[in-house]
Write a protein that holds these residues in place. Structure first.
Motif, PDB file in Angstrom:
ATOM      1  N   SER A   1       0.899  -1.544   0.018  1.00  0.00           N
ATOM      2  CA  SER A   1      -0.638  -0.341  -0.076  1.00  0.00           C
ATOM      3  C   SER A   1       1.054   1.453   0.150  1.00  0.00           C
ATOM      4  N   SER A   2       0.442   2.329   0.644  1.00  0.00           N
ATOM      5  CA  SER A   2       1.495   3.340   0.779  1.00  0.00           C
ATOM      6  C   SER A   2       0.897   3.550   2.433  1.00  0.00           C
ATOM      7  N   VAL A   3       2.269   4.847   2.778  1.00  0.00           N
ATOM      8  CA  VAL A   3       1.349   6.275   3.477  1.00  0.00           C
ATOM      9  C   VAL A   3       0.102   6.714   2.902  1.00  0.00           C
TER      10      VAL A   3
ATOM     11  N   GLN B   1      14.233  16.207  -3.428  1.00  0.00           N
ATOM     12  CA  GLN B   1      14.887  16.913  -2.878  1.00  0.00           C
ATOM     13  C   GLN B   1      14.084  15.985  -1.781  1.00  0.00           C
ATOM     14  N   ILE B   2      12.193  16.023  -1.838  1.00  0.00           N
ATOM     15  CA  ILE B   2      11.925  15.293  -1.016  1.00  0.00           C
ATOM     16  C   ILE B   2      12.739  13.752  -0.651  1.00  0.00           C
ATOM     17  N   PHE B   3      12.618  13.275  -1.700  1.00  0.00           N
ATOM     18  CA  PHE B   3      12.425  11.603  -2.126  1.00  0.00           C
ATOM     19  C   PHE B   3      14.369  11.831  -1.558  1.00  0.00           C
ATOM     20  N   GLN B   4      15.376  12.584  -1.855  1.00  0.00           N
ATOM     21  CA  GLN B   4      17.029  12.546  -1.758  1.00  0.00           C
ATOM     22  C   GLN B   4      16.285  12.312  -0.282  1.00  0.00           C
TER      23      GLN B   4
ATOM     24  N   LEU C   1      11.226   8.226   9.495  1.00  0.00           N
ATOM     25  CA  LEU C   1      10.987   9.668   9.661  1.00  0.00           C
ATOM     26  C   LEU C   1       9.519   9.942   9.082  1.00  0.00           C
ATOM     27  N   TYR C   2       9.559   8.706   8.573  1.00  0.00           N
ATOM     28  CA  TYR C   2       7.773   9.494   7.902  1.00  0.00           C
ATOM     29  C   TYR C   2       6.805   9.519   9.458  1.00  0.00           C
ATOM     30  N   THR C   3       7.300   8.506   9.691  1.00  0.00           N
ATOM     31  CA  THR C   3       5.489   8.537  11.301  1.00  0.00           C
ATOM     32  C   THR C   3       4.903   9.756  11.897  1.00  0.00           C
TER      33      THR C   3
HETATM   34  C1  LIG Z   1       7.354  15.199   2.987  1.00  0.00           C
HETATM   35  C2  LIG Z   1       6.431  16.218   2.685  1.00  0.00           C
HETATM   36  C3  LIG Z   1       6.076  16.782   1.912  1.00  0.00           C
HETATM   37  C4  LIG Z   1       5.818  15.410   0.714  1.00  0.00           C
HETATM   38  C5  LIG Z   1       5.622  14.228   0.793  1.00  0.00           C
HETATM   39  C6  LIG Z   1       5.902  13.342  -0.626  1.00  0.00           C
HETATM   40  C7  LIG Z   1       5.807  13.976  -2.199  1.00  0.00           C
HETATM   41  C8  LIG Z   1       5.642  11.938  -0.414  1.00  0.00           C
HETATM   42  C9  LIG Z   1       5.454  11.220  -0.959  1.00  0.00           C
HETATM   43  C10 LIG Z   1       5.659   9.599  -0.950  1.00  0.00           C
HETATM   44  C11 LIG Z   1       4.659   8.682  -1.497  1.00  0.00           C
HETATM   45  C12 LIG Z   1       5.549   8.761  -3.434  1.00  0.00           C
HETATM   46  C13 LIG Z   1       4.341   7.304  -1.761  1.00  0.00           C
HETATM   47  C14 LIG Z   1       3.353   6.461  -1.835  1.00  0.00           C
HETATM   48  O1  LIG Z   1       3.395   5.751  -2.086  1.00  0.00           O
HETATM   49  C15 LIG Z   1       4.793  17.897   1.018  1.00  0.00           C
HETATM   50  C16 LIG Z   1       3.478  17.169   1.667  1.00  0.00           C
HETATM   51  C17 LIG Z   1       5.059  18.412  -0.114  1.00  0.00           C
HETATM   52  C18 LIG Z   1       4.913  18.460   2.733  1.00  0.00           C
HETATM   53  C19 LIG Z   1       6.225  18.905   3.414  1.00  0.00           C
HETATM   54  C20 LIG Z   1       6.802  17.556   3.667  1.00  0.00           C
END
Ligand SMILES: CC1=C(/C=C/C(C)=C/C=C/C(C)=C/C=O)C(C)(C)CCC1
Ligand SMILES: NC(=O)C1=CN([C@@H]2O[C@H](COP(=O)(O)OP(=O)(O)OC[C@H]3O[C@@H](n4cnc5c(N)ncnc54)[C@H](OP(=O)(O)O)[C@@H]3O)[C@@H](O)[C@H]2O)C=CC1
Length: 307
Positions: free
Chosen positions: A140-142, A225-228, A259-261
């Motif tokens: 699934s996914s967050v 940058q978020i992915f990195q 880190l996402y929790t």
């Molecule tokens: C961290 C973060 C953000 C982005 C999160 C992302 C982009 C998450 C991607 C999750 C994926 C790709 C899940 C796949 O199933 C936001 C919302 C910009 C707000 C600021 C904090």
């Protein structure tokens, strides 16, 4: 003991490929893996990574989760149709303002991510129920529990998966079946590349200027940058998934990224639902200060977790 048969969907790249190889390479040879993909011309990467497990603990088969016929043919080709562990992994992303997406594009996402799982289970669940054994594992996914800006339809497809599974889990318990949702945050795979490239090429003319600017100059600009800073590898997710598979009483939900929790926790902290929305709003729109502060905070957490 005979190895457990594992069917995994979407093994041409990313999490599916990493998981198939990890399970096929198990030193105790506890698994026989059917690594499936919709398009067998894309099998080279898997063949290379599988090495000498190919034809032994790993077989490659065609399976398109959008085709009932392809699922039936694949399942019928497995000895006694016996699948002990099903990993529903095949999926796709979609980002951008909804004004700029067609209903057909959105339908393909729902058809793959949600109905793909439904089709698999319609074919595989009855056998598992008869045997009163089996483990259904869903990548699934967050975003199955929390929406994210410009991921409206993708998040909806994963919410659908989670609602479907939460209902089914009660029946599964009666039949002694196990059901687990794996919930990764960002993972660096083809998914991320495809989604970003499609986002960059998107025709934004149907969106107003403010929305187009938000997508380009806030979302896409910070995407890499978020992915990195937050992203895990496909191998990390495979490791978490195998651990869940080997747990005697596996949990229904498992988040892979500590880190996402803090972000997903906001959802459970406020039954009104305003806390995560207000927080994301501040993180995104006061991005000069808070967004970069959030990224620095994530970097700090990452640094501490490595120590
Ligand atoms: C961290 C973060 C953000 C982005 C999160 C992302 C982009 C998450 C991607 C999750 C994926 C790709 C899940 C796949 O199933 C936001 C919302 C910009 C707000 C600021 C904090
Ligand atoms: N990467 C991420 O940030 C995250 C991903 N996930 C989820 O993880 C799962 C795997 O994605 P990931 O490994 O990252 O991405 P990849 O793009 O690397 O892998 C997706 C796989 O799904 C396959 N697929 C797509 N459509 C179908 C179909 N109709 N039938 C069968 N297979 C299909 C792709 O095949 P093909 O090569 O033919 O396109 C590919 O093998 C997805 O469910 C995704 O939603 C969850 C959280 C985060």
């Amino acid at each position: 003991m005979a190895p457990k048969t594992v069917l995994i969907t979407g093994c041409s790249s990313g999490i599916g490929l990493a998981l198939a190889v990890k399970m096929a390479r198990d030193e105790q040879k506890r698994f026989k893996v059917y690594a499936t993909m919709r398009n067998l011309t894309r099998k080279d990467k898997l063949v290379e990574a599988a090495g000498n497990t190919l034809g032994k603990t790993l077989d490659i088969k065609q399976l398109d989760v959008c085709s009932e016929e392809s699922i039936k043919t694949c399942v019928s080709s497995i000895p006694d149709r016996r699948i002990d562990i099903l990993v529903s992994n095949a999926g796709m992303g979609l980002i951008g303002p909804i004004e700029c997406q067609t209903i057909d594009e959105m339908r393909t996402v729902m058809d793959t991510n949600f109905f793909g799982l439904v089709r698999l289970l319609k074919e595989i669940l009855p056998d598992m129920k008869k045997r009163k054994s089996g483990h259904i594992v869903i990548i699934s996914s967050v975003m199955g529990i929390q929406g994210i800006l410009f991921n409206d339809v993708y998040a909806a497809s994963k919410f659908a998966v989670e609602g479907f599974c939460e209902s089914l889990a009660i029946q599964a318990l009666k039949f002694k079946l196990q059901l687990s949702l794996i919930e990764p945050g960002p993972v660096i795979t083809e998914f991320e590349k495809k989604v970003f490239e499609d986002g960059m090429k998107m025709d934004l003319s149907a969106a107003d200027e403010e929305t187009a600017d938000m997508f380009t100059n806030i979302y896409l600009k910070n995407y890499k940058q978020i992915f990195q800073s937050l992203g895990q590898s496909a191998e990390d997710i495979a490791e978490h998934t195998v651990k869940i598979i080997l747990t005697e009483n596996p949990p229904f939900r498992h988040q892979t990224n500590t880190l996402y929790t803090p972000m997903t926790t906001l959802k459970y902290a406020d039954p009104n639902g305003d806390l995560p929305i207000d927080t994301f709003y501040k993180m995104v729109f006061q991005h000069d200060k808070i967004f970069s502060a959030s990224l620095n905070f994530i970097k700090l957490l990452r640094w501490r977790s490595r120590k």
